[in-house]
Scaffold this motif. Structure first.
Motif, mmCIF file in Angstrom:
data_model
loop_
_atom_site.group_PDB
_atom_site.id
_atom_site.type_symbol
_atom_site.label_atom_id
_atom_site.label_comp_id
_atom_site.label_asym_id
_atom_site.label_seq_id
_atom_site.Cartn_x
_atom_site.Cartn_y
_atom_site.Cartn_z
ATOM 1 N N MET A 59 29.488 -0.068 14.190
ATOM 2 C CA MET A 59 28.327 -0.214 13.351
ATOM 3 C C MET A 59 28.752 0.097 11.919
ATOM 4 O O MET A 59 29.399 1.097 11.656
ATOM 5 C CB MET A 59 27.279 0.788 13.838
ATOM 6 C CG MET A 59 25.965 0.700 13.162
ATOM 7 S SD MET A 59 24.733 1.847 13.833
ATOM 8 C CE MET A 59 24.644 1.412 15.538
ATOM 9 N N SER A 60 28.442 -0.771 11.011
ATOM 10 C CA SER A 60 28.784 -0.451 9.627
ATOM 11 C C SER A 60 27.728 0.485 9.065
ATOM 12 O O SER A 60 26.733 0.795 9.710
ATOM 13 C CB SER A 60 28.918 -1.718 8.779
ATOM 14 O OG SER A 60 27.665 -2.249 8.447
ATOM 15 N N LEU A 61 27.970 0.940 7.883
ATOM 16 C CA LEU A 61 27.072 1.871 7.221
ATOM 17 C C LEU A 61 26.250 1.140 6.172
ATOM 18 O O LEU A 61 26.578 0.027 5.788
ATOM 19 C CB LEU A 61 27.882 2.991 6.568
ATOM 20 C CG LEU A 61 28.787 3.770 7.520
ATOM 21 C CD1 LEU A 61 29.718 4.683 6.729
ATOM 22 C CD2 LEU A 61 27.970 4.563 8.512
ATOM 23 N N LYS A 62 25.189 1.792 5.709
ATOM 24 C CA LYS A 62 24.384 1.230 4.632
ATOM 25 C C LYS A 62 23.975 2.364 3.704
ATOM 26 O O LYS A 62 23.996 3.533 4.084
ATOM 27 C CB LYS A 62 23.142 0.520 5.180
ATOM 28 C CG LYS A 62 22.151 1.450 5.859
ATOM 29 C CD LYS A 62 20.952 0.684 6.358
ATOM 30 C CE LYS A 62 19.983 1.625 7.067
ATOM 31 N NZ LYS A 62 18.802 0.915 7.567
ATOM 32 N N ILE A 63 23.617 2.010 2.492
ATOM 33 C CA ILE A 63 23.156 2.997 1.525
ATOM 34 C C ILE A 63 21.658 2.781 1.333
ATOM 35 O O ILE A 63 21.219 1.657 1.086
ATOM 36 C CB ILE A 63 23.920 2.870 0.197
ATOM 37 C CG1 ILE A 63 25.408 3.160 0.440
ATOM 38 C CG2 ILE A 63 23.344 3.820 -0.858
ATOM 39 C CD1 ILE A 63 26.307 2.988 -0.760
ATOM 40 N N THR A 64 20.897 3.843 1.470
ATOM 41 C CA THR A 64 19.444 3.741 1.382
ATOM 42 C C THR A 64 18.969 3.909 -0.064
ATOM 43 O O THR A 64 19.744 4.257 -0.957
ATOM 44 C CB THR A 64 18.757 4.809 2.248
ATOM 45 O OG1 THR A 64 19.019 6.104 1.687
ATOM 46 C CG2 THR A 64 19.244 4.756 3.687
ATOM 47 N N ASP A 65 17.676 3.692 -0.250
ATOM 48 C CA ASP A 65 17.061 3.832 -1.575
ATOM 49 C C ASP A 65 17.095 5.264 -2.103
ATOM 50 O O ASP A 65 16.763 5.497 -3.263
ATOM 51 C CB ASP A 65 15.607 3.357 -1.533
ATOM 52 C CG ASP A 65 15.512 1.852 -1.339
ATOM 53 O OD1 ASP A 65 16.496 1.148 -1.619
ATOM 54 O OD2 ASP A 65 14.440 1.386 -0.909
ATOM 55 N N ASP A 66 17.502 6.211 -1.286
ATOM 56 C CA ASP A 66 17.628 7.597 -1.738
ATOM 57 C C ASP A 66 18.856 7.807 -2.620
ATOM 58 O O ASP A 66 19.033 8.880 -3.192
ATOM 59 C CB ASP A 66 17.692 8.549 -0.544
ATOM 60 C CG ASP A 66 16.394 8.582 0.243
ATOM 61 O OD1 ASP A 66 15.320 8.356 -0.358
ATOM 62 O OD2 ASP A 66 16.460 8.835 1.465
ATOM 63 N N CYS A 67 19.696 6.778 -2.728
ATOM 64 C CA CYS A 67 20.916 6.847 -3.545
ATOM 65 C C CYS A 67 20.564 7.228 -4.978
ATOM 66 O O CYS A 67 19.631 6.686 -5.574
ATOM 67 C CB CYS A 67 21.630 5.503 -3.518
ATOM 68 S SG CYS A 67 23.098 5.402 -4.558
ATOM 69 N N ILE A 68 21.333 8.167 -5.529
ATOM 70 C CA ILE A 68 21.105 8.616 -6.913
ATOM 71 C C ILE A 68 22.177 8.080 -7.867
ATOM 72 O O ILE A 68 22.285 8.538 -9.006
ATOM 73 C CB ILE A 68 21.026 10.158 -6.997
ATOM 74 C CG1 ILE A 68 22.323 10.796 -6.477
ATOM 75 C CG2 ILE A 68 19.805 10.674 -6.238
ATOM 76 C CD1 ILE A 68 22.424 12.294 -6.691
ATOM 77 N N ASN A 69 22.983 7.129 -7.412
ATOM 78 C CA ASN A 69 24.034 6.529 -8.241
ATOM 79 C C ASN A 69 24.974 7.572 -8.840
ATOM 80 O O ASN A 69 25.335 7.499 -10.009
ATOM 81 C CB ASN A 69 23.417 5.657 -9.347
ATOM 82 C CG ASN A 69 22.802 4.398 -8.805
ATOM 83 O OD1 ASN A 69 23.402 3.698 -8.012
ATOM 84 N ND2 ASN A 69 21.577 4.115 -9.215
ATOM 85 N N CYS A 70 25.391 8.496 -8.022
ATOM 86 C CA CYS A 70 26.256 9.572 -8.516
ATOM 87 C C CYS A 70 27.720 9.143 -8.632
ATOM 88 O O CYS A 70 28.528 9.882 -9.181
ATOM 89 C CB CYS A 70 26.125 10.799 -7.625
ATOM 90 S SG CYS A 70 26.761 10.566 -5.950
ATOM 91 N N ASP A 71 28.066 7.992 -8.080
ATOM 92 C CA ASP A 71 29.410 7.415 -8.200
ATOM 93 C C ASP A 71 30.487 8.087 -7.353
ATOM 94 O O ASP A 71 31.659 7.782 -7.531
ATOM 95 C CB ASP A 71 29.880 7.409 -9.662
ATOM 96 C CG ASP A 71 28.949 6.671 -10.590
ATOM 97 O OD1 ASP A 71 28.448 5.602 -10.205
ATOM 98 O OD2 ASP A 71 28.712 7.168 -11.706
#
Length: 83
Positions: A1-13
């Motif tokens: 299963m691959s991963l995903k990034i949710t809308d909780d992402c804060i773009n911290c890099d």
């Protein structure tokens, strides 16, 4: 299963440079994971490195992209040219 990034992402890099397959990139609003390149770090590490460094825990498994460990290993071999 691959991963995903949710809308909780804060773009911290912090996740992008940790991905050994280059599967993480900046999307329109948040970082995104290319499921064709995500192997959950199988072949490279024991744990997905992006999940390890994410400070807001916004990188779950993508239930729409179910892959076995064997499938992830095959993808790793293709991506790295070891197939």
């Amino acid at each position: 299963m691959s991963l995903k990034i949710t809308d909780d992402c804060i773009n911290c890099d912090v996740c992008e440079p940790e991905c050994p397959n280059g599967a993480i990139s900046q999307g329109e609003e948040i970082y995104v994971i290319d499921s064709n390149l995500c192997t959950e770090c199988v072949g490279h590490y024991d744990e997905p490195q992006c999940q390890q460094v994410c400070p807001v825990d916004c990188i779950p498994h993508d239930e729409n992209r179910v892959e076995s460990r064997e499938e992830l290993m095959r993808k790793y071999l293709i991506i790295t040219g070891k197939a």
